[in-house]
Design an enzyme around this catalytic site. Structure first.
Site, PDB file in Angstrom:
ATOM      1  N   ASN A   1      46.494  33.021   9.561  1.00  0.00           N
ATOM      2  CA  ASN A   1      45.328  32.142   9.426  1.00  0.00           C
ATOM      3  C   ASN A   1      44.295  32.668   8.428  1.00  0.00           C
ATOM      4  O   ASN A   1      44.014  33.872   8.410  1.00  0.00           O
ATOM      5  CB  ASN A   1      44.659  31.969  10.791  1.00  0.00           C
ATOM      6  CG  ASN A   1      45.585  31.288  11.785  1.00  0.00           C
ATOM      7  OD1 ASN A   1      46.402  30.445  11.418  1.00  0.00           O
ATOM      8  ND2 ASN A   1      45.473  31.674  13.050  1.00  0.00           N
TER       9      ASN A   1
ATOM     10  N   LYS B   1      10.815  36.574  11.293  1.00  0.00           N
ATOM     11  CA  LYS B   1      11.681  37.724  10.980  1.00  0.00           C
ATOM     12  C   LYS B   1      13.134  37.548  11.372  1.00  0.00           C
ATOM     13  O   LYS B   1      14.028  37.798  10.560  1.00  0.00           O
ATOM     14  CB  LYS B   1      11.098  38.981  11.605  1.00  0.00           C
ATOM     15  CG  LYS B   1       9.875  39.416  10.845  1.00  0.00           C
ATOM     16  CD  LYS B   1       9.065  40.438  11.523  1.00  0.00           C
ATOM     17  CE  LYS B   1       7.638  40.354  11.045  1.00  0.00           C
ATOM     18  NZ  LYS B   1       6.944  39.087  11.440  1.00  0.00           N
TER      19      LYS B   1
ATOM     20  N   LYS C   1      52.160  32.251  12.582  1.00  0.00           N
ATOM     21  CA  LYS C   1      50.862  31.931  11.979  1.00  0.00           C
ATOM     22  C   LYS C   1      50.255  33.061  11.163  1.00  0.00           C
ATOM     23  O   LYS C   1      50.326  34.220  11.542  1.00  0.00           O
ATOM     24  CB  LYS C   1      49.857  31.538  13.074  1.00  0.00           C
ATOM     25  CG  LYS C   1      50.102  30.187  13.712  1.00  0.00           C
ATOM     26  CD  LYS C   1      49.998  29.007  12.756  1.00  0.00           C
ATOM     27  CE  LYS C   1      48.584  28.698  12.379  1.00  0.00           C
ATOM     28  NZ  LYS C   1      47.826  28.081  13.470  1.00  0.00           N
TER      29      LYS C   1
ATOM     30  N   TYR D   1      -3.682  33.571   9.134  1.00  0.00           N
ATOM     31  CA  TYR D   1      -2.552  34.107   9.909  1.00  0.00           C
ATOM     32  C   TYR D   1      -2.521  33.493  11.306  1.00  0.00           C
ATOM     33  O   TYR D   1      -3.546  33.292  11.951  1.00  0.00           O
ATOM     34  CB  TYR D   1      -2.668  35.641  10.045  1.00  0.00           C
ATOM     35  CG  TYR D   1      -1.570  36.198  10.934  1.00  0.00           C
ATOM     36  CD1 TYR D   1      -0.314  36.494  10.421  1.00  0.00           C
ATOM     37  CD2 TYR D   1      -1.777  36.380  12.306  1.00  0.00           C
ATOM     38  CE1 TYR D   1       0.706  36.964  11.231  1.00  0.00           C
ATOM     39  CE2 TYR D   1      -0.763  36.851  13.127  1.00  0.00           C
ATOM     40  CZ  TYR D   1       0.461  37.135  12.585  1.00  0.00           C
ATOM     41  OH  TYR D   1       1.479  37.587  13.388  1.00  0.00           O
TER      42      TYR D   1
ATOM     43  N   THR E   1      39.845  14.066  -7.535  1.00  0.00           N
ATOM     44  CA  THR E   1      38.605  13.389  -7.151  1.00  0.00           C
ATOM     45  C   THR E   1      38.984  12.625  -5.894  1.00  0.00           C
ATOM     46  O   THR E   1      40.128  12.166  -5.774  1.00  0.00           O
ATOM     47  CB  THR E   1      38.080  12.424  -8.242  1.00  0.00           C
ATOM     48  OG1 THR E   1      39.096  11.447  -8.501  1.00  0.00           O
ATOM     49  CG2 THR E   1      37.747  13.134  -9.546  1.00  0.00           C
TER      50      THR E   1
ATOM     51  N   SER F   1       7.216  42.411  18.986  1.00  0.00           N
ATOM     52  CA  SER F   1       8.246  42.147  17.970  1.00  0.00           C
ATOM     53  C   SER F   1       9.006  43.412  17.599  1.00  0.00           C
ATOM     54  O   SER F   1       9.880  43.390  16.743  1.00  0.00           O
ATOM     55  CB  SER F   1       7.596  41.548  16.717  1.00  0.00           C
ATOM     56  OG  SER F   1       6.545  42.373  16.265  1.00  0.00           O
TER      57      SER F   1
ATOM     58  N   GLU G   1      37.370  30.618   6.641  1.00  0.00           N
ATOM     59  CA  GLU G   1      36.924  29.734   7.732  1.00  0.00           C
ATOM     60  C   GLU G   1      35.588  30.196   8.302  1.00  0.00           C
ATOM     61  O   GLU G   1      34.696  29.403   8.574  1.00  0.00           O
ATOM     62  CB  GLU G   1      37.963  29.716   8.857  1.00  0.00           C
ATOM     63  CG  GLU G   1      39.196  28.908   8.531  1.00  0.00           C
ATOM     64  CD  GLU G   1      40.234  29.045   9.641  1.00  0.00           C
ATOM     65  OE1 GLU G   1      40.242  28.206  10.536  1.00  0.00           O
ATOM     66  OE2 GLU G   1      41.009  30.015   9.610  1.00  0.00           O
TER      67      GLU G   1
HETATM   68  N1  ARG Z   1       3.949  41.584  14.600  1.00  0.00           N
HETATM   69  C1  ARG Z   1       3.075  40.747  13.886  1.00  0.00           C
HETATM   70  C2  ARG Z   1       3.864  39.748  13.026  1.00  0.00           C
HETATM   71  O1  ARG Z   1       5.006  39.948  12.851  1.00  0.00           O
HETATM   72  C3  ARG Z   1       2.203  41.584  13.009  1.00  0.00           C
HETATM   73  C4  ARG Z   1       0.885  40.950  12.683  1.00  0.00           C
HETATM   74  C5  ARG Z   1       0.087  40.811  13.901  1.00  0.00           C
HETATM   75  N2  ARG Z   1      -1.236  40.379  13.617  1.00  0.00           N
HETATM   76  C6  ARG Z   1      -2.047  39.944  14.554  1.00  0.00           C
HETATM   77  N3  ARG Z   1      -3.218  39.563  14.180  1.00  0.00           N
HETATM   78  N4  ARG Z   1      -1.692  39.847  15.815  1.00  0.00           N
HETATM   79  O2  ARG Z   1       3.345  38.775  12.539  1.00  0.00           O
END
Ligand code: ARG
Length: 494
Positions: A319, A359, A317, A351, A189, A57, A324
């Site tokens: 615009n 994200k 034109k 988790y 209306t 990530s 928009e």
């Molecule tokens: N990059 C992970 C996320 O955004 C961080 C947490 C990862 N935790 C794990 N147990 N693999 O969620």
């Protein structure tokens, strides 16, 4: 012969032995790659290169580097306070993290996909920089509570920027509303002319929507501003941590109350995106009106050239691209809301890696909202009200018909009968091409003998708006007071 065979067998054994040695060496070499991973200990082969990229990530979560570093500094400070780290270790960690932050901000930091995410990249850089002490930072912590902390801190910062931008937009809006408190336009209306209103009143309606958006945002901030740090992976930690202390250090109002919930739920992100969707819906509605009003057919307002663009083929034109685009961007924010709701809906406690997907929609939501608010806050105060076309439009479409009906009621005619009488006079007006205020007293008297000379006071647009003189009404006098109160509300925020 036998001797030879024995010799051969011996050679074969040593070949097998050699092969085994070589294989083990190969295994160790390939394990070198796993050694880079902070979790590599139990693994015997390197991560597949595609899987490495697929599960990483860092490309998008690196933007939380500041929050990640603040979280780590608070954690290290707390570990030293409770005696898990020495003061020297704490100082080395904090100095190292500050240096890393500088390096990132100067664009000198190299992010590695092999290190998966922002958390492990920074931790690895710390260890590289300060040695073995760096490896102690993660004591009593997991990336699960770390990431839950980072996103909250990130979102809190974004919320503060967005709140300031809503306030700036509202300020501009209320300013124009006050200026245009007497400007008459048709109220609609069904997008059909209904009754005259003041332009200031219309703009203050937008302000009410934004006022509720603001309060939703502040609500969301309050709910998300609790510290998950210390929940560790899911169950808490065996170290004598002080969660109140880290919460205080990071400006959270309290520690979260349940470790499983702390690392798993992203309802605060959903709530923020729901706020954003509603805000965008409001901006989109306002955009729709701006687009209509700038058209030659309405011509109610003019937007300065700097907020518009031209056409590559049609020279005439101009615009209204900004409203928009704001209207168009509402779609992506609504999409992010659905994305986050769906992301969460089937997750068991606690988790799950699914949460890494929170994200990108969240970041894009915050970015989009900030951009749209900025565009609006810059554009609204520059808007020019074209008073004459607004007034002319209000005169068309029998916008004072209800005023005539109310007038008849005051003269003792039941409302349903007066409605019928006015309906007939409107039909007559349509036939003759005349507004009610353009008819003579005699023409009007043909519909009801109770109509007198004083009717013309209520049939004018000015009379119509001035008569709606109660709180929340469109009378210029009320609009001015409402604008004053709205300004006071903004002032009370700071
Ligand atoms: N990059 C992970 C996320 O955004 C961080 C947490 C990862 N935790 C794990 N147990 N693999 O969620």
């Amino acid at each position: 012969m036998l001797l030879l065979n024995l010799q051969q067998a011996y050679n074969l054994r040593s070949y097998v032995h050699l092969f085994k040695l070589f294989y083990e060496y190969y295994q160790t070499m390939s394990q070198k790659d796993t050694a880079i991973k902070p979790w590599g200990g139990r693994f015997s082969e390197a991560t597949d290169t595609f899987v490495e990229r697929f599960t990483a990530s860092v490309d998008f979560d690196q933007r939380m580097y500041r929050q990640d570093i603040s979280g780590s500094i608070a954690h290290a400070t707390m570990l030293a306070k409770v005696g898990v780290l020495t003061d020297d270790e704490k100082t080395a960690i904090i100095d190292g993290l500050n240096d890393i932050q500088q390096e990132i901000e100067q664009g000198k930091f190299t992010w590695s996909v092999a290190l998966e995410d922002v958390h492990m990249n920074i931790e690895a850089a710390l260890t590289k920089r300060i040695g073995v002490t760096g490896k102690k930072l993660h004591t009593g912590r997991s990336r699960n509570d770390q990431v839950a902390t980072d996103i909250r801190l990130y979102l809190r910062d974004e919320i503060d920027l967005i709140a300031a931008e809503i306030t700036r937009l509202q300020k501009g809006l209320i300013g124009i509303a006050e200026r245009e408190a007497d400007t008459i336009m048709p109220g609609f209306t069904h997008l059909q002319t209904a009754q005259p209103v003041t332009f200031g009143h219309h703009l203050l309606a937008w302000n009410e929507m934004l006022e509720r958006d603001y309060s939703r945002l502040i609500d969301c901030r309050q709910r998300l501003n609790i510290s998950p740090l210390g929940a560790a992976a899911l169950a808490g930690t065996t170290y004598p941590i002080d969660r109140h202390y880290t919460a205080d250090l990071l400006g959270f109002s309290a520690p979260t109350k349940n470790s499983l919930d702390s690392v798993s739920d992203r309802d605060f992100a959903i709530e923020f995106t729901a706020f954003a969707s509603i805000l965008m819906t409001h901006l989109s509605r306002a955009s729709e009106e701006l687009v209509l009003w700038t058209s030659a057919q309405f011509n109610f307002i003019t937007l300065p050239d700097r907020f518009c663009t031209g056409s590559s083929i049609m020279p005439q034109k101009k615009n209204p691209d900004v409203p928009e685009l704001v209207r168009g961007k509402t779609g992506r924010v609504n999409g992010h809301l659905i994305c986050l709701l769906t992301l969460m809906k089937s997750q068991p406690l606690a988790y799950n890696k699914d949460n890494q997907e929170d994200k990108e929609p969240l970041f894009d939501t915050a970015d989009t909202v900030k951009d749209c608010l900025r565009a609006f806050a810059d554009m609204i105060p520059a808007l020019i009200a074209n008073k004459a076309p607004m007034y002319e439009a209000a005169k068309r479409g029998f916008s004072t018909a209800t005023d005539l009906a109310d007038y008849l009621v005051r003269k003792g005619i039941p409302f349903r009968d007066s409605h019928e009488i006015v309906g007939k006079s409107v039909a007559y007006g349509l036939e003759q091409g005349k507004d009610l205020s353009e008819m003579s007293l005699n023409e009007l008297k043909a519909f009801s003998g109770t109509i007198e000379e004083d009717v013309f006071e209520v049939l004018t647009l000015e009379g119509s708006v001035a008569a709606r003189d109660h709180i929340g009404g469109t009378a210029p006098n009320q609009v001015k007071q409402a604008a004053k109160r709205a300004f006071e509300t903004l002032e009370a925020r700071s």
